[in-house]
Design a protein around this motif. Structure first.
Motif, PDB file in Angstrom:
ATOM      1  N   PHE A  17       0.827  -1.204   0.000  1.00 18.76           N
ATOM      2  CA  PHE A  17       0.000   0.000   0.000  1.00 18.76           C
ATOM      3  C   PHE A  17       0.861   1.253   0.000  1.00 18.76           C
ATOM      4  N   ALA A  18       1.905   1.260   0.804  1.00 13.07           N
ATOM      5  CA  ALA A  18       2.797   2.419   0.854  1.00 13.07           C
ATOM      6  C   ALA A  18       3.546   2.611  -0.460  1.00 13.07           C
ATOM      7  N   LEU A  19       4.006   1.525  -1.081  1.00  9.32           N
ATOM      8  CA  LEU A  19       4.771   1.636  -2.319  1.00  9.32           C
ATOM      9  C   LEU A  19       3.900   1.944  -3.527  1.00  9.32           C
ATOM     10  N   SER A  20       2.615   1.679  -3.434  1.00 11.29           N
ATOM     11  CA  SER A  20       1.743   1.891  -4.590  1.00 11.29           C
ATOM     12  C   SER A  20       0.956   3.193  -4.526  1.00 11.29           C
ATOM     13  N   LYS A  21       0.635   3.678  -3.348  1.00 15.02           N
ATOM     14  CA  LYS A  21      -0.256   4.835  -3.224  1.00 15.02           C
ATOM     15  C   LYS A  21       0.388   6.056  -2.579  1.00 15.02           C
ATOM     16  N   TYR A  22       1.584   5.915  -2.042  1.00 13.75           N
ATOM     17  CA  TYR A  22       2.267   7.070  -1.463  1.00 13.75           C
ATOM     18  C   TYR A  22       3.374   7.525  -2.399  1.00 13.75           C
ATOM     19  N   LYS A  23       3.669   8.799  -2.380  1.00  8.11           N
ATOM     20  CA  LYS A  23       4.778   9.365  -3.144  1.00  8.11           C
ATOM     21  C   LYS A  23       5.775   9.940  -2.150  1.00  8.11           C
ATOM     22  N   PHE A  24       6.962   9.400  -2.119  1.00  7.10           N
ATOM     23  CA  PHE A  24       7.984   9.866  -1.182  1.00  7.10           C
ATOM     24  C   PHE A  24       9.349   9.682  -1.808  1.00  7.10           C
ATOM     25  N   ARG A  25      10.303  10.403  -1.283  1.00  7.14           N
ATOM     26  CA  ARG A  25      11.668  10.368  -1.798  1.00  7.14           C
ATOM     27  C   ARG A  25      12.293   8.998  -1.507  1.00  7.14           C
ATOM     28  N   GLY A  26      12.890   8.388  -2.527  1.00  9.07           N
ATOM     29  CA  GLY A  26      13.509   7.073  -2.388  1.00  9.07           C
ATOM     30  C   GLY A  26      12.565   5.922  -2.629  1.00  9.07           C
ATOM     31  N   GLN A  27      11.372   6.204  -3.121  1.00  4.97           N
ATOM     32  CA  GLN A  27      10.381   5.151  -3.346  1.00  4.97           C
ATOM     33  C   GLN A  27      10.877   4.110  -4.338  1.00  4.97           C
ATOM     34  N   VAL A  28      11.450   4.587  -5.443  1.00  2.00           N
ATOM     35  CA  VAL A  28      11.955   3.675  -6.471  1.00  2.00           C
ATOM     36  C   VAL A  28      13.129   2.862  -5.935  1.00  2.00           C
ATOM     37  N   MET A  29      13.965   3.529  -5.126  1.00  2.00           N
ATOM     38  CA  MET A  29      15.132   2.816  -4.576  1.00  2.00           C
ATOM     39  C   MET A  29      14.685   1.690  -3.635  1.00  2.00           C
ATOM     40  N   PHE A  30      13.683   1.973  -2.783  1.00  2.00           N
ATOM     41  CA  PHE A  30      13.186   0.942  -1.874  1.00  2.00           C
ATOM     42  C   PHE A  30      12.592  -0.243  -2.653  1.00  2.00           C
ATOM     43  N   LEU A  31      11.838   0.078  -3.687  1.00  2.00           N
ATOM     44  CA  LEU A  31      11.248  -0.995  -4.489  1.00  2.00           C
ATOM     45  C   LEU A  31      12.339  -1.816  -5.182  1.00  2.00           C
ATOM     46  N   ALA A  32      13.376  -1.130  -5.672  1.00  2.00           N
ATOM     47  CA  ALA A  32      14.472  -1.847  -6.336  1.00  2.00           C
ATOM     48  C   ALA A  32      15.217  -2.749  -5.361  1.00  2.00           C
ATOM     49  N   LEU A  33      15.398  -2.275  -4.122  1.00  2.00           N
ATOM     50  CA  LEU A  33      16.074  -3.108  -3.122  1.00  2.00           C
ATOM     51  C   LEU A  33      15.254  -4.340  -2.777  1.00  2.00           C
ATOM     52  N   ILE A  34      13.944  -4.140  -2.668  1.00  2.00           N
ATOM     53  CA  ILE A  34      13.073  -5.278  -2.358  1.00  2.00           C
ATOM     54  C   ILE A  34      13.115  -6.306  -3.472  1.00  2.00           C
ATOM     55  N   LEU A  35      13.045  -5.830  -4.727  1.00  2.00           N
ATOM     56  CA  LEU A  35      13.073  -6.756  -5.854  1.00  2.00           C
ATOM     57  C   LEU A  35      14.439  -7.401  -6.020  1.00  2.00           C
ATOM     58  N   ALA A  36      15.505  -6.687  -5.618  1.00  2.00           N
ATOM     59  CA  ALA A  36      16.859  -7.250  -5.754  1.00  2.00           C
ATOM     60  C   ALA A  36      17.044  -8.473  -4.864  1.00  2.00           C
ATOM     61  N   THR A  37      16.317  -8.518  -3.737  1.00  2.00           N
ATOM     62  CA  THR A  37      16.452  -9.683  -2.858  1.00  2.00           C
ATOM     63  C   THR A  37      15.895 -10.955  -3.489  1.00  2.00           C
ATOM     64  N   LEU A  38      15.064 -10.813  -4.516  1.00  2.00           N
ATOM     65  CA  LEU A  38      14.549 -12.001  -5.203  1.00  2.00           C
ATOM     66  C   LEU A  38      15.654 -12.748  -5.934  1.00  2.00           C
ATOM     67  N   MET A  39      16.728 -12.043  -6.258  1.00  2.00           N
ATOM     68  CA  MET A  39      17.827 -12.670  -7.003  1.00  2.00           C
ATOM     69  C   MET A  39      18.841 -13.338  -6.082  1.00  2.00           C
ATOM     70  N   VAL A  40      18.651 -13.229  -4.773  1.00  2.00           N
ATOM     71  CA  VAL A  40      19.580 -13.839  -3.816  1.00  2.00           C
ATOM     72  C   VAL A  40      19.046 -15.214  -3.430  1.00  2.00           C
ATOM     73  N   PRO A  41      19.782 -16.300  -3.680  1.00  2.00           N
ATOM     74  CA  PRO A  41      19.311 -17.635  -3.290  1.00  2.00           C
ATOM     75  C   PRO A  41      19.117 -17.729  -1.783  1.00  2.00           C
ATOM     76  N   PRO A  42      18.054 -18.367  -1.332  1.00  2.00           N
ATOM     77  CA  PRO A  42      17.800 -18.444   0.121  1.00  2.00           C
ATOM     78  C   PRO A  42      18.921 -19.120   0.903  1.00  2.00           C
ATOM     79  N   THR A  43      19.634 -20.053   0.279  1.00  2.00           N
ATOM     80  CA  THR A  43      20.692 -20.760   1.015  1.00  2.00           C
ATOM     81  C   THR A  43      21.831 -19.826   1.409  1.00  2.00           C
ATOM     82  N   ILE A  44      22.026 -18.724   0.656  1.00  2.00           N
ATOM     83  CA  ILE A  44      23.116 -17.800   0.975  1.00  2.00           C
ATOM     84  C   ILE A  44      22.823 -17.055   2.275  1.00  2.00           C
ATOM     85  N   THR A  45      21.562 -16.829   2.562  1.00  2.00           N
ATOM     86  CA  THR A  45      21.183 -16.066   3.761  1.00  2.00           C
ATOM     87  C   THR A  45      21.005 -16.937   4.999  1.00  2.00           C
ATOM     88  N   LEU A  46      21.269 -18.236   4.895  1.00  2.00           N
ATOM     89  CA  LEU A  46      21.013 -19.125   6.030  1.00  2.00           C
ATOM     90  C   LEU A  46      21.856 -18.759   7.253  1.00  2.00           C
TER      91      LEU A  46
END
Length: 473
Positions: free
Chosen positions: A292-321
């Motif tokens: 809700f915050a990422l889709s309906k609010y406008k704030f500084r760094g919004q794109v950066m936060f979304l990019a960081l969240i999506l970047a974690t999808l590329m990290v295999p779960p075993t690396i974070t164990l």
């Protein structure tokens, strides 16, 4: 259902497209249905049938015979014992309560010779009988510890002098108990009939397994002692087999009476239900608020936060164990169900899916609610959440399936506390270093499939609608 299965593209006749469509439908159905049927049929096979890797689909049991091996002063003797009760043949698979219910002493009193020695060892009576003889005869108190004593400690005692003067039966018992004689063994084998390769006479044989893919099967004649192994043509073997459904594969683990298993499967089932329900509720709350915050609010760094969240999808779960393990240890939730629930509370894929869905909601509704003095929480709870319900339901279903089947996080969080085991960790307990209870594990695997299957059967339309409307592929 019949109207659906009889539809055709042409007018009353099947076309090439119809044949291809129904062929594809049948292939997909069999691809999913056959493994489930195979698992279900194997889950009700007896432990003996599973151990012998019987590939037949019908659960059943062979007519069996016991092969005994007894070591004595004159060497090793191998012979067969016929007509033993089922509880004797399946003794090691019985629960403690079932073993206590049998008249072991009365059964052994009717046995003589080498058969009594083999059955005594098989039924676990060597140790209690030896301890009783030691106490009755006033023998040295180091005799019960002799088997585990070091070589230097054994050299300081005279076991031959301690055993002198005992009757032959008691001498044999204590020598087997202390390890001077190898313990007698008794194994269950399949009783078959086949012609003797030398004389052509039909004889009874004991075989460990019947593999139809092998041309010959090793066997020993039942009516001989220390007979050599003979290779019989597999096609000539005839065995009696009865259909037998082993419902105890389900009853024993669920009632906590399964042999060789130290975990309570009902407790594991309850833990998985708690983790799945509580974890899914927290996941939906956190992911929907972040979306809700990422889709309906406008704030500084919004794109950066979304990019960081999506970047974690590329990290295999075993690396974070390692990081997850250290975080669980540092927060003090190791060994509890919270150690399984908290690490997966926020999922990047869930945030992205809900955000994509919420982007399709009209901003005018939110602006109108703000003009009516609605709080941000009320806007989220009363307007956004109900409108995003298809996507939230789809994420909830996926979260239920993921949390129910998860093994890695429970293995990291509660591996040392069996009271907090989930169902997936409990399935590992059915196979250990010295025991392998595959019949229990197959049955409990079927039990673990029931919740996720019901979720998909009754709620699959929410998955299709939620993912399709969110724009994810």
């Amino acid at each position: 259902m019949w109207a659906f299965l009889t539809r055709t593209q042409g007018r009353g006749r099947l076309t090439l497209v119809d044949w291809l469509s129904y062929g594809y439908l049948a292939f997909g159905f069999l691809l999913i249905f056959i493994p489930v049927v195979w698992l279900g049929l194997n889950s009700v096979k007896t432990a003996f049938q599973i151990e012998r890797q019987d590939i037949s689909l019908i659960p059943g049991d062979y007519t069996r015979v016991a092969r005994a091996t007894v070591q004595g002063p004159d060497g090793k003797r191998i012979f067969f014992i016929t007509d033993l009760p089922d509880w004797v043949l399946n003794w090691r698979d019985l629960s403690a309560a079932d073993q206590a219910a049998q008249d072991v002493a009365g059964f052994l009193s009717a046995q003589t010779g080498d058969a009594a020695l083999a059955l005594r060892s098989h039924l676990g009576q060597t140790e209690p009988q030896a301890l009783a003889v030691i106490a009755a005869q006033g023998l040295p108190d180091w005799l019960p510890r002799y088997r585990t004593m070091s070589a230097s400690a054994k050299a300081e005692v005279n076991i031959e002098a301690a055993l002198a003067g005992l009757s032959p039966a008691n001498d044999r018992l204590l020598r087997e108990f202390t390890g001077l004689y190898p313990g007698a063994r008794l194994t269950s084998q399949i009783l078959v009939s086949a012609p003797d390769p030398q004389t052509g006479e039909i004889r009874q044989w004991g075989v460990s397994n019947i593999d139809i893919k092998r041309a010959f099967t090793p066997a020993r004649p039942v009516d001989a002692v220390n007979a050599k192994v003979t290779k019989l043509p597999t096609a000539s073997l005839q065995a009696d087999r009865n259909v037998q459904i082993a419902w105890e594969n389900y009853i024993d683990p669920l009632s906590g009476s399964s042999y060789g298993v130290t975990v309570d499967f009902t407790r594991c089932l309850t833990n998985s239900v708690i983790v799945t329900i509580v974890g899914t509720a927290i996941t939906l709350l956190i992911n929907s608020m972040a979306a809700f915050a990422l889709s309906k609010y406008k704030f500084r760094g919004q794109v950066m936060f979304l990019a960081l969240i999506l970047a974690t999808l590329m990290v295999p779960p075993t690396i974070t164990l390692v990081g997850v393990f250290k975080a669980i240890q540092a927060t003090g939730i190791s060994g509890s169900l919270w150690g399984i629930i908290i690490p997966g509370s926020a999922t990047p894929a869930g945030v992205f899916m809900l955000r994509q869905y919420m982007l399709t909601l009209p901003d005018e509704l939110i602006e109108a609610a703000r003009m009516d003095s609605a709080s941000e929480w009320k806007i989220f709870w009363k307007i956004v959440a109900p409108l995003a319900l298809p996507a939230i339901a789809a994420l909830g279903i996926l979260s239920i399936v993921w949390r129910w089947n998860d093994l890695i996080v429970p293995l990291v969080a509660v591996a040392t506390v069996k009271e907090a085991y989930t169902i997936q960790l409990c399935l590992l307990e059915f196979r250990g270093e010295h025991t392998s209870q595959e019949h229990y594990r197959l049955a409990m695997t079927m039990v673990s499939l029931i919740p996720t299957t019901l979720v998909f059967v009754f709620l699959q339309r929410y998955i299709t609608t939620g993912i399709a409307n969110s724009g994810m592929k």
